[in-house]
Design an enzyme around this catalytic site. Structure first.
Site, PDB file in Angstrom:
ATOM      1  N   GLY A 141     -14.704  18.204   1.457  1.00 36.12           N
ATOM      2  CA  GLY A 141     -13.637  17.094   1.730  1.00 36.12           C
ATOM      3  C   GLY A 141     -12.886  17.492   2.893  1.00 36.12           C
ATOM      4  N   GLY A 191     -10.390  15.527   4.370  1.00 36.73           N
ATOM      5  CA  GLY A 191      -9.193  14.762   4.663  1.00 36.73           C
ATOM      6  C   GLY A 191      -8.009  15.567   5.009  1.00 36.73           C
ATOM      7  CG  LEU A 192      -3.751  14.101   5.355  1.00 33.82           C
ATOM      8  CD1 LEU A 192      -2.427  13.617   4.901  1.00 33.82           C
ATOM      9  CD2 LEU A 192      -3.605  14.410   6.787  1.00 33.82           C
ATOM     10  CB  ALA A 193      -5.973  18.403   1.033  1.00 42.45           C
ATOM     11  CG  HIS A 246       1.323   0.950  -3.729  1.00 49.09           C
ATOM     12  ND1 HIS A 246       2.068  -0.227  -3.152  1.00 49.09           N
ATOM     13  CD2 HIS A 246       1.470   1.992  -3.086  1.00 49.09           C
ATOM     14  CE1 HIS A 246       2.629   0.316  -2.321  1.00 49.09           C
ATOM     15  NE2 HIS A 246       2.650   1.724  -2.050  1.00 49.09           N
ATOM     16  NE  ARG A 277       4.115   4.249  -3.407  1.00 52.77           N
ATOM     17  CZ  ARG A 277       3.522   4.937  -2.730  1.00 52.77           C
ATOM     18  NH1 ARG A 277       2.522   5.623  -3.030  1.00 52.77           N
ATOM     19  NH2 ARG A 277       3.759   4.772  -1.403  1.00 52.77           N
ATOM     20  CD  GLU A 292      -5.702  10.420  -4.552  1.00 48.08           C
ATOM     21  OE1 GLU A 292      -5.857  10.261  -3.306  1.00 48.08           O
ATOM     22  OE2 GLU A 292      -5.682   9.500  -5.622  1.00 48.08           O
ATOM     23  CG  LEU A 310       0.823  10.872   4.126  1.00 49.46           C
ATOM     24  CD1 LEU A 310       1.353  10.163   5.135  1.00 49.46           C
ATOM     25  CD2 LEU A 310      -0.852  10.874   4.156  1.00 49.46           C
TER      26      LEU A 310
END
Lengths: 249, 646
Positions: free
Chosen positions: B41, B43-45, B267, B338, B433, B449
């Site tokens: 993966g 993504g950000l992480a 959400h 939320r 996540e 994030l």
């Protein structure tokens, strides 16, 4: 609405492609263009036919995966959006829609509407970054940046790397994509230090990968889903010229 | 019962991470070159971890399902990223960010992890600015902040409505730099089919090339799982189409415990569902709640007229509107967390006050803000979001209020990890996540994030060394080992089994059915009876899937239907575990709302005496019930209270 879809089918990169016609019925005007293709594909699967392959992911206009030529235009008739944000209310009942992949030599077709855009990654790898490692950086507010410059850098950084600019250009030029990155960093003090080397390396890589030259038709700006301005190309040209003139070697 | 050791360092809260770093084991530069790390993966992480490992000198192999790491779904995060910089001088601090996050998570997360997250939050902003991320700035040239739910300070940094995009492109640029250097080898369009364990340690993965279908073996000294969340189990969610839980699920089946699987974030501000053909839901950033006011009609007859299209919201005077969040939660108003905002919307709609043709929507109104600040200010702040809304709904939100409704967005649950982000499989780490760690039972806005980048830039580069330090004698792992052969054989046989069913129904039709079960019974409001029914229904659906699914084509080609089938087969198992977890937890906390457990005012009612723990589920085999292990949550530094946003 009922529609005729004229879709480019190509089994593999090596295969010879052709247009195939499909009929779809009772499509809601509120459905998105890709949902309309989902409906077609679901039917094709049930009928035992090979579904149409296309790239897509976020379906909210930000990942840059979708890449479809619709009625002769990248991302279709509406301005400032990607294919996935296009809704069927933009089409008329009974219309024939021509659906093709991006057409550009540096983006070879993988299958049907999917193309290989790894050339864009290669251009970024050539210099589309600031050479800092994790840790040991100054406090974020130690580098004040005029708001106007930061905003302009953000305008450029909004590029989603979809490749519509290349697909729209008769020369398959990647100038808008490359200039958006060059411009973002050229505008910021963090990026200035390497600006000269960056622009030369990225332009050289772009040329090497077979993208064409810019002949100022501005088709790229007109079709860019993020409406990135050709003024970034002008900035890149200035940067490039400056870098060449001032080159220490 | 297995004793779960979270490995929380000794010492006062504010010194734990410093102490850990001071005493951990490190790997010297010469040895780093000889050690391989797989990152799944990007993504950000994943991208931030892979880039940071490469910079340190490790040999990294990164894998992503997209054609480019820049397409990972982190890109879609809109609103912002939190940090405790206190630039606005409004009273923020590391402690306050820590406290808000623990409280926002309804006291179901680990103190030490959350404190570390708050502590490194400031480093993330510094790092991103150094990379050239164009955050929003004030006229003086310094960084601007805005507010998000669950906080009374402005600590959210943002880049228009595209913060996730800019942060991901920052991590992607760092990753690209390392790819160019040769320290990271990037495998795009490559999906993980299984993990390979050798002598109980994670030593590699089996992947499928999504273009050729080729099954490949890759080995490493350690493996990092950073594949995001599994919200797509609900079919309709704000996740991207390809976002999936399969790598996490495969890790679970190989021995990694699954933490709090039922903790799902719904959400509050998404564009409502409009038709049966719908493929996904679109989020409208929480930042809109800074200036938008949420309301429904005060009288049912007005709501009914609006639903039938006989009345427009703009025709309704102030005295006929119910700003229910401001009414119920005067202290936080429209900026409650939320879970609270989502439940309040559902409550109004269930009671018959909803709007839109389905009655399943509430208004988010900017008329006041436009009057107060001018249209140009609102346009500058949210222009791209307003445009996105207009394209989808075909209504102009500058003139008529937006319609919104809650939708599945994020999973707080995930693979259980200790303080080092290591799973119960030695050598397998989970970040972002994909792990369960920092958000408890509810994540605050602009914290995903923060956590992804915290894990990738500032936590794993340390903790993974502590693991690898005693691996320096281990030579490169051969992919010819029988464990690799066995894993490859099993992965291939799963694919062949799916292709052989050759039934009549599409993968999507099963996925949609599963999504409905999950939304109805494992969604915003849950109860014992419904959860028991969900377990039974999912089991039946799973059996039906393996008899009647139709997956066309072969393995040796671009085959998106096969990709989906592999993921949905996993969702059909994961969904059941989520229901089991929700059924076990006889309390309400954060996003987990059991109707049987609520205060007289309808707020979540926790049961701290019994359920103050992380549920870590262990896989016990195909037809066996999973075992649940408890990691007790010990609150040494803060007082556990009933959450109050009034």
């Amino acid at each position: 609405m009922d529609l005729t879809l004229k879709i480019w089918r190509q089994a593999s990169a090596e295969g010879k492609g052709k247009f195939v016609n499909y009929q779809v019925q009772n499509i809601s005007a509120d459905a998105s263009f890709l949902e309309m293709l989902d409906i077609l594909n679901e039917r094709l699967v049930v009928e035992g036919e090979d579904p149409v392959a296309f790239d897509h992911d976020c379906r909210e206009g930000i990942c840059g995966a979708c890449s479809i030529y619709i009625n002769g235009r990248p991302h279709g008739p509406d301005r400032g959006i990607t294919t996935c944000q296009m809704h069927m209310r933009n089409f008329k009942d009974g219309e024939t829609i021509v659906i093709e992949p991006w057409r550009a030599k540096p983006f070879p077709v993988i299958k049907d509407l999917m193309v290989d855009r790894s050339a864009f990654d290669a251009i970024i790898q050539a210099g589309g970054y600031v050479s800092v490692s994790t840790g040991g950086v100054p406090d974020a507010n130690a580098i004040p940046i005029p708001k106007r410059k930061a905003d302009e850098a953000m305008d450029a950084a909004a590029c989603i790397g979809c490749g519509a600019c290349v697909a729209a250009c008769k020369n398959a030029s990647a100038m808008l994509f490359v200039s958006a990155k060059v411009s973002q960093f050229a505008l910021l003090p963090q990026g200035r230090l390497e600006a000269r080397e960056r622009v030369q390396k990225m332009v050289a890589k772009m040329d090497e990968l077979g993208f064409g030259n810019c002949t100022n038709t501005y088709a790229c700006e007109a079709e860019c889903p993020k409406e990135i301005s050709v003024s970034h190309i002008a900035r890149m040209n200035r940067e490039f010229l400056g870098a060449k003139l001032l080159s220490e070697k | 019962m297995v004793k779960l050791d979270a490995k929380i360092p000794q010492g006062p809260l504010a010194e734990k991470w410093t102490n850990y770093k001071a005493h951990q084991n490190l790997v010297n530069p010469a040895n780093k070159r000889r050690l391989d790390i797989i990152v799944i993966g990007t993504g950000l992480a994943g991208a931030s971890a892979a880039a940071s490992f490469g910079e340190l000198g490790f040999n990294v192999k990164a894998f992503g399902i997209h054609d480019s790491p820049r397409r990972a779904h982190s890109i879609a995060a809109q609103g912002g990223i939190n940090a405790a910089k206190n630039y606005p001088n409004d009273g923020d601090s590391i402690y306050r960010l820590f406290y808000d996050t623990i409280k926002g998570g309804d006291y179901r997360s680990r103190e030490a992890n959350v404190y570390r997250l708050a502590e490194v939050s400031n480093n993330i902003i510094d790092q991103c600015v150094a990379q050239g991320v164009p955050f929003a700035r004030e006229y003086g040239g310094l960084l601007d902040n805005r507010s998000f739910g669950g906080a009374q300070v402005s600590r959210t940094f943002y880049a228009r409505g595209q913060t996730g995009q800019q942060l991901l492109l920052g991590a992607y640029s760092a990753l690209s730099k390392e790819i160019a250097k040769g320290s990271v080898k990037m495998h795009t369009r490559s999906e993980i089919l299984d993990f390979v364990l050798v002598d109980g340690r994670a030593r590699g993965v089996i992947t499928r090339d999504l273009i050729s279908g080729k099954i490949e073996r890759h080995s490493a000294h350690a493996v990092v799982l950073a594949t995001g969340g599994y919200g797509n189990v609900f079919f309709l969610s704000t996740n991207a189409m390809a976002s999936n839980g399969s790598a996490a699920w495969k890790a679970y089946k190989k021995g990694a415990f699954f933490g709090n699987p039922s903790f799902t974030q719904i959400h509050p501000t998404c564009i409502p569902v409009h038709g049966a053909y719908q493929s996904k839901l679109t989020l409208m950033s929480e930042s809109l709640r800074n200036d938008g006011r949420i309301w429904v009609p005060k009288f049912k007859e007005d709501a009914e007229k609006i639903q039938k299209g006989q009345l427009k919201p703009t025709e309704l005077g102030e005295d006929r509107r119910d700003y229910y969040l401001e009414r119920r939660y005067p202290a936080f108003g429209n900026l409650v967390p939320r879970d609270v905002a989502s439940r309040a919307a559902k409550e109004r709609c269930d009671a018959g006050f909803g709007v839109g043709s389905t009655g399943l929507a509430v208004y988010l109104d900017f008329a006041d803000a436009i009057k107060r600040l001018g249209k140009h200010v609102i346009e500058a702040r949210y222009g791209n979001l307003f445009q996105m809304y207009e394209k989808i709904v075909d209504e102009n939100p500058y003139e008529t209020p937006m319609m919104i409704y809650p939708a599945v967005h994020y999973t707080m649950g995930g693979i259980w990890v200790d303080y080092e982000l290591q799973t119960t499989i030695p050598g397998l780490f989970a970040a972002g996540e994909a792990n369960f760690s920092d958000h408890g039972a509810n994540r605050l806005g602009a914290s995903a994030l923060m956590q992804g980048l915290s894990d990738g830039y500032f936590v794993l580069p340390y903790t993974i060394q502590n693991y690898l330090a005693d691996q320096i004698q281990v030579p490169r792992i051969s992919t010819e080992l029988p464990e690799f052969e066995q894993a490859e054989k099993e992965a291939l046989s799963q694919i062949e089994k799916l292709l052989a069913v050759n039934g009549k129904e599409t993968v999507d039709s099963f996925h949609r059915k599963l999504g409905l079960i999950m939304w109805d019974f494992v969604g915003m409001a849950r109860n014992k009876e419904g959860l028991e029914k969900a377990i039974k229904d999912i089991q039946e659906l799973r059996a039906d899937f393996w008899k009647n699914v139709k997956v066309p084509g072969t393995n040796q080609m671009v085959n998106p239907e096969l990709e989906k089938a592999i993921r949905v087969a996993d969702y059909l198992e994961l969904g059941e575990l989520m229901a089991r977890d929700a059924l076990m937890r006889n309390e309400s906390c954060g996003g987990h709302f059991r109707e049987e457990y609520q205060t007289p005012e309808g707020e979540a009612l926790r049961s701290d005496d019994v359920f103050n723990f992380v549920a870590a589920w262990e896989y016990k085999g195909e037809n066996a019930e999973p075992a649940m292990h408890k990691e007790p949550l010990v609150f040494e530094f803060i007082e556990v209270k009933q959450r109050n946003y009034k």
